[in-house]
Design a protein around this motif. Sequence first.
Motif, short mmCIF file in Angstrom:
data_model
loop_
_atom_site.label_atom_id
_atom_site.label_comp_id
_atom_site.label_asym_id
_atom_site.label_seq_id
_atom_site.Cartn_x
_atom_site.Cartn_y
_atom_site.Cartn_z
N ALA A 272 0.83 -1.21 0.00
CA ALA A 272 0.00 0.00 0.00
C ALA A 272 0.86 1.26 0.00
CB ALA A 272 -0.93 -0.01 1.21
N GLU A 273 1.94 1.23 0.76
CA GLU A 273 2.81 2.40 0.84
C GLU A 273 3.56 2.65 -0.46
OE1 GLU A 273 5.29 1.54 4.13
OE2 GLU A 273 3.78 2.08 5.66
N ASN A 274 3.78 1.59 -1.26
CA ASN A 274 4.58 1.72 -2.48
C ASN A 274 3.74 1.52 -3.74
OD1 ASN A 274 7.70 1.75 -1.58
ND2 ASN A 274 6.58 0.37 -0.21
N ASN A 275 2.42 1.56 -3.59
CA ASN A 275 1.50 1.43 -4.74
C ASN A 275 1.77 0.17 -5.56
OD1 ASN A 275 0.18 3.92 -4.18
ND2 ASN A 275 1.87 5.03 -5.18
N ILE A 276 1.93 -0.95 -4.85
CA ILE A 276 2.16 -2.24 -5.49
C ILE A 276 0.87 -3.05 -5.43
CG2 ILE A 276 3.48 -4.39 -5.41
CD1 ILE A 276 5.76 -2.84 -4.12
N THR A 277 0.48 -3.59 -6.57
CA THR A 277 -0.73 -4.42 -6.62
C THR A 277 -0.37 -5.85 -6.23
OG1 THR A 277 -1.63 -3.06 -8.40
CG2 THR A 277 -2.60 -5.26 -8.07
N ILE A 278 -1.06 -6.37 -5.23
CA ILE A 278 -0.80 -7.74 -4.77
C ILE A 278 -1.53 -8.71 -5.69
CG2 ILE A 278 -1.07 -9.36 -2.86
CD1 ILE A 278 -0.92 -7.06 -0.95
N PRO A 279 -0.84 -9.67 -6.30
CA PRO A 279 -1.51 -10.63 -7.18
C PRO A 279 -2.43 -11.56 -6.40
CG PRO A 279 0.80 -11.22 -6.85
CD PRO A 279 0.62 -9.86 -6.24
#
Length: 442
Positions: A272-279
């Motif tokens: 969430a802090e690094n704008n990463i989408t969790i697969p």
Amino acid sequence: MSDSTTTPTSTDTRQPAKSAVSRFLQATELDTRLIGMIGALALIWIGFHLYGQLVNGFGAFLTPRNLWNLSVQTASVGIMACGMVLVIITRHIDLSVGSLLGFCAVTMGVTQVWILPGLLGIGHPLIWIIAVIVGLITGTLVGALHGWLVAYRNIPAFIVTLGGLLVWRGAAFLIARGETISPVDETFKLLGGGPFGAIGATGSWIVGLIGCAAAIAMVFFGRRQRLRFGFALRPVWADVFIAGLSCSAIIGAVLLVNSYPWPKGIVKRYAAENNITIPEGGLFISHGFAIPVLILIAVAIVMTIVMSRTRFGRYVYAIGGNPEAAALAGINTKLMTVKIFALMGFLAGLSAAVASARLGSATNALGTLDELYVIAAAVIGGTSLAGGVGTIYGAVLGALVMQSLQTGMVLIGFDAAIQQIVVGSVLVLAVYLDNLYRRAAK
């Protein structure tokens, strides 16, 4: 007249044939004590794992999570054990290292929580660096004081360090006013490990490849040195075997630490802090080697080089073998004693940084009974209380054995009383085995 001549009986002077194992050990020059310790460690690990399977239905010991945590827990005691080897080799003892660890931890805590934020500002990037330096200097000065009292005032090391055990624990309580000092600097916390206090999968592979290259280089240059000075060479297959075994162990360690993922909650917050989408299947982020483990490895390598490649190390073994002869040979044994205890204090300060960072705070109770575990680690690792014998890698393995026993007993539910009985029994057994080994070597 009877014939008095007798036929001389022939005596067979041939040596008995060596077994294949003896020939293998002779060719590879592997340390039998090291092999024995690794075997004992394997038995401890397998035994606790199988016990967990029988009693609880699952084995929790031989898992990436437990072994990763085990390596982190070993770091603090292992760092100090590297210094205790030198102290015991020179026929001394240091009972104050646990209290000194607590004193240095409190000193660092006061520096970074109570003093520096008011001078430099909260969150200043130099706070943790200055705090660590203060802790290291404190440990070194206290260790040098102990060495001076032992060497130049002829007070037995047992008495000096027993007094230090009480003095520095009390001093830590007075400085901290009996309080827990927190929160410590966020960057400082990384020295204690945890998901953010590790170098990740890529960093671990880099460390592993560097370690493999170093292992191969050591074998290669060691062979060149033997050729240069006319020493007997190991068979080529033996050198290849040692290099291959070393690389296999290093790669195995990398695969192990990389197979332990971050907890799901931390992964979600990080994403969430690094704008990463969790697969859909989840995001796998490896811990990799923990920073305290890398610190332990660095200390072990440096101390091994010091003991095997420098004049200081040769002096340490000479003093331990025969102090009177070492003094007659021109070695300043008193100054060496001060240096050895100062080095022990420095490593206690470094260990304090690791221990307090892992805890996330500083307390005067930190390091309680660590002196016993450090001495036990050195002795279990083959350091002789009679002096003159000891290795750094043995002490690190001894620390791993001690921590494995503690961790295993906690996992299977043994209470603190049984843990103390087992640790004490193992220490006595280690000294007994050391006596047997030295008698067999005579």
